[in-house]
Scaffold this motif. Structure first.
Motif, mmCIF file in Angstrom:
data_model
loop_
_atom_site.group_PDB
_atom_site.id
_atom_site.type_symbol
_atom_site.label_atom_id
_atom_site.label_comp_id
_atom_site.label_asym_id
_atom_site.label_seq_id
_atom_site.Cartn_x
_atom_site.Cartn_y
_atom_site.Cartn_z
ATOM 1 N N LEU A 135 7.043 16.917 -11.226
ATOM 2 C CA LEU A 135 6.866 17.776 -12.393
ATOM 3 C C LEU A 135 7.678 19.072 -12.293
ATOM 4 O O LEU A 135 8.352 19.442 -13.270
ATOM 5 C CB LEU A 135 5.385 18.077 -12.616
ATOM 6 C CG LEU A 135 5.053 18.900 -13.870
ATOM 7 C CD1 LEU A 135 5.632 18.259 -15.123
ATOM 8 C CD2 LEU A 135 3.537 19.082 -14.004
ATOM 9 N N PRO A 136 7.674 19.775 -11.154
ATOM 10 C CA PRO A 136 8.528 20.971 -11.084
ATOM 11 C C PRO A 136 10.010 20.668 -11.302
ATOM 12 O O PRO A 136 10.713 21.437 -11.975
ATOM 13 C CB PRO A 136 8.273 21.494 -9.662
ATOM 14 C CG PRO A 136 6.958 20.939 -9.266
ATOM 15 C CD PRO A 136 6.843 19.623 -9.945
ATOM 16 N N LEU A 137 10.499 19.561 -10.751
ATOM 17 C CA LEU A 137 11.894 19.182 -10.968
ATOM 18 C C LEU A 137 12.150 18.858 -12.432
ATOM 19 O O LEU A 137 13.166 19.256 -13.006
ATOM 20 C CB LEU A 137 12.253 17.975 -10.104
ATOM 21 C CG LEU A 137 12.773 18.259 -8.701
ATOM 22 C CD1 LEU A 137 12.866 16.963 -7.905
ATOM 23 C CD2 LEU A 137 14.120 18.952 -8.753
ATOM 24 N N ALA A 138 11.227 18.124 -13.046
ATOM 25 C CA ALA A 138 11.387 17.761 -14.452
ATOM 26 C C ALA A 138 11.388 19.008 -15.334
ATOM 27 O O ALA A 138 12.113 19.059 -16.339
ATOM 28 C CB ALA A 138 10.275 16.802 -14.885
ATOM 29 N N ARG A 139 10.581 20.001 -14.988
ATOM 30 C CA ARG A 139 10.570 21.249 -15.757
ATOM 31 C C ARG A 139 11.948 21.899 -15.762
ATOM 32 O O ARG A 139 12.459 22.314 -16.810
ATOM 33 C CB ARG A 139 9.562 22.236 -15.144
ATOM 34 C CG ARG A 139 8.122 21.957 -15.454
ATOM 35 C CD ARG A 139 7.241 23.126 -15.029
ATOM 36 N NE ARG A 139 5.846 22.785 -15.172
ATOM 37 C CZ ARG A 139 5.205 22.721 -16.329
ATOM 38 N NH1 ARG A 139 5.853 22.996 -17.437
ATOM 39 N NH2 ARG A 139 3.927 22.386 -16.377
ATOM 40 N N ILE A 140 12.545 22.008 -14.583
ATOM 41 C CA ILE A 140 13.836 22.690 -14.477
ATOM 42 C C ILE A 140 14.927 21.896 -15.175
ATOM 43 O O ILE A 140 15.682 22.429 -16.010
ATOM 44 C CB ILE A 140 14.183 22.913 -12.993
ATOM 45 C CG1 ILE A 140 13.225 23.935 -12.380
ATOM 46 C CG2 ILE A 140 15.636 23.376 -12.843
ATOM 47 C CD1 ILE A 140 13.342 24.074 -10.879
ATOM 48 N N LEU A 141 15.040 20.606 -14.855
ATOM 49 C CA LEU A 141 16.105 19.794 -15.440
ATOM 50 C C LEU A 141 15.895 19.591 -16.937
ATOM 51 O O LEU A 141 16.845 19.625 -17.722
ATOM 52 C CB LEU A 141 16.176 18.439 -14.730
ATOM 53 C CG LEU A 141 16.717 18.497 -13.301
ATOM 54 C CD1 LEU A 141 16.428 17.189 -12.560
ATOM 55 C CD2 LEU A 141 18.217 18.780 -13.299
ATOM 56 N N GLY A 142 14.638 19.388 -17.339
ATOM 57 C CA GLY A 142 14.360 19.207 -18.760
ATOM 58 C C GLY A 142 14.702 20.440 -19.564
ATOM 59 O O GLY A 142 15.268 20.355 -20.663
ATOM 60 N N ARG A 143 14.380 21.625 -19.042
ATOM 61 C CA ARG A 143 14.699 22.857 -19.751
ATOM 62 C C ARG A 143 16.207 23.054 -19.849
ATOM 63 O O ARG A 143 16.730 23.453 -20.897
ATOM 64 C CB ARG A 143 14.053 24.046 -19.024
ATOM 65 C CG ARG A 143 14.336 25.396 -19.648
ATOM 66 C CD ARG A 143 13.887 25.455 -21.099
ATOM 67 N NE ARG A 143 12.458 25.349 -21.245
ATOM 68 C CZ ARG A 143 11.850 25.081 -22.396
ATOM 69 N NH1 ARG A 143 12.575 24.867 -23.493
ATOM 70 N NH2 ARG A 143 10.530 24.998 -22.473
ATOM 71 N N LEU A 144 16.933 22.783 -18.776
ATOM 72 C CA LEU A 144 18.390 22.903 -18.810
ATOM 73 C C LEU A 144 18.994 21.996 -19.876
ATOM 74 O O LEU A 144 19.877 22.398 -20.642
ATOM 75 C CB LEU A 144 18.986 22.547 -17.442
ATOM 76 C CG LEU A 144 18.821 23.569 -16.322
ATOM 77 C CD1 LEU A 144 19.278 22.968 -15.000
ATOM 78 C CD2 LEU A 144 19.600 24.842 -16.626
ATOM 79 N N MET A 145 18.524 20.753 -19.939
ATOM 80 C CA MET A 145 19.077 19.794 -20.892
ATOM 81 C C MET A 145 18.721 20.149 -22.324
ATOM 82 O O MET A 145 19.553 20.043 -23.232
ATOM 83 C CB MET A 145 18.590 18.378 -20.554
ATOM 84 C CG MET A 145 19.145 17.836 -19.258
ATOM 85 S SD MET A 145 18.593 16.133 -18.953
ATOM 86 C CE MET A 145 19.260 15.854 -17.307
ATOM 87 N N LEU A 146 17.483 20.596 -22.539
ATOM 88 C CA LEU A 146 17.083 20.997 -23.893
ATOM 89 C C LEU A 146 17.893 22.203 -24.370
ATOM 90 O O LEU A 146 18.353 22.243 -25.516
ATOM 91 C CB LEU A 146 15.594 21.323 -23.926
ATOM 92 C CG LEU A 146 14.639 20.147 -24.099
ATOM 93 C CD1 LEU A 146 13.191 20.597 -23.931
ATOM 94 C CD2 LEU A 146 14.826 19.477 -25.457
ATOM 95 N N ASP A 147 18.051 23.180 -23.495
ATOM 96 C CA ASP A 147 18.800 24.372 -23.883
ATOM 97 C C ASP A 147 20.251 24.040 -24.206
ATOM 98 O O ASP A 147 20.869 24.680 -25.060
ATOM 99 C CB ASP A 147 18.746 25.414 -22.757
ATOM 100 C CG ASP A 147 17.366 26.039 -22.609
ATOM 101 O OD1 ASP A 147 16.496 25.779 -23.468
ATOM 102 O OD2 ASP A 147 17.149 26.781 -21.631
#
Length: 339
Positions: free
Chosen positions: A201-213
């Motif tokens: 979950l912490p990894l998904a938060r970081i990578l997901g936010r980068l991709m969404l932005d």
């Protein structure tokens, strides 16, 4: 320390079946563009940790006892020719371990003796059980990271390139995953001593936010309340899909109490939000309770769109005016269904 550099490791994470210029959620998808390239570099600190661990695990040196003074035949103790050398303080095992840590490794999210030393003492007996997975270094998490990037990219429809540097390290069993911008590249720090489930979950938060932005038409700054709701809702739903098995408040980044209050006030909150959608309210500065309200409302709104087979990639690509109208319609349905 092992230092690996892998360029363009993940070159195909794009997905098909999303619209890049749709004006209404649910519109048939346009032909997808070429998938994005993720340029990945790697820095692996597992070897450096193992050097420290093996050195600190060796038996403590035995300090020889001082030789006994010979006793003359007459039984009288002779005066020493030179003054006795004072004994050298013996280093304890914990002191030696900390000294080796500071000299040979000293890599942790927390810095300073007061923060790291007691945590290292607590973590030390636990390392033995995870030495095999630590020794695999980055190679042991490469597939995990590749799959996560692919799953996130497929849902978001990433088209723009990303530059990442994965830094694998051995921490203190706190599961700390964090990121920092380093020039045009984002460093992501990944602990090797914890399980893949702890990191997910912490990894998904970081990578997901980068991709969404990188991908959403509003980038990292939603321009109106509708875009904020969609941004929060899409983000939380994607996290749940790629890192399942956690309570809902974990994906919304709320406390259980905050979520419970938002659920209790669901209908009233939805009514207040739909009024703000109608008058074109811009994104306000939210207090803690308003954050909970917005995130839970966004979750419900995106869930409703998904039941109508609207993709995440389409939702984050809408024109502002189209998105406001669609959110008004969908939120009206939610209010009718709310208790």
């Amino acid at each position: 320390m092992r230092h690996l550099i892998l360029a363009a490791m993940l070159a195909a994470i794009g997905s098909t079946g999303y619209a890049t210029a749709a004006t209404k959620p649910g519109k048939p998808a346009a032909a997808p563009k070429a998938p994005a390239v993720i340029d990945v570099k790697v820095r692996d600190f597992s070897g450096r940790f193992m050097d420290f661990y093996e050195a600190a695990s060796r038996p403590m040196p035995v300090v020889p006892a001082a030789p006994a003074q010979p006793v003359p035949a007459d039984g009288k103790q002779a005066a020493p020719a030179t003054p006795p050398v004072p004994p050298v303080p013996v280093e304890t095992e914990e002191e030696r371990r900390w000294r080796f840590y500071k000299l040979g490794y000293d890599f942790a999210p927390l810095t300073g003796n007061d923060a790291s030393r007691p945590l290292l003492n607590n973590a030390w007996p636990r390392y033995a059980a995870v030495v095999p997975q630590i020794k695999t270094g980055f190679d042991g998490v490469a597939a995990e990271l590749s799959n996560l990037n692919e799953n996130l990219g497929a849902r978001i429809g990433v088209e723009k390139p990303l530059a990442l540097r994965y830094i694998t390290y051995v921490g203190l069993f706190d599961g700390k995953v964090w990121s920092e911008l380093d020039g045009d590249r984002t460093n992501i720090y990944i602990p090797l001593e914890v399980s893949a489930d702890t990191r997910a979950l912490p990894l998904a938060r970081i990578l997901g936010r980068l991709m969404l932005d990188k991908t959403a038409v509003f980038g990292s700054q939603p321009r109106n309340l509708a875009e904020l709701l969609i941004a929060e809702g899409v983000y939380a739903h994607i996290l749940q899909e790629v890192a399942p098995g956690k309570p809902l408040e974990s994906y919304l980044d709320l406390s259980a109490e905050q979520l419970a209050k938002a659920r209790e006030a669901r209908k009233a909150d939805l009514k207040s939000i739909i009024d703000k959608l109608a008058d074109g309210s811009m994104v306000p500065t939210y207090a803690s309770e308003q954050i909970a309200l917005t995130r839970y409302a966004g979750w419900q709104l995106v869930e409703s769109f998904r039941k109508e087979n609207v993709s995440y990639a389409d939702l984050i690509r809408q024109k502002p005016t189209d998105l406001v109208k669609s959110c008004q319609v969908e939120m009206a349905k939610l209010i009718l269904r709310a208790k």
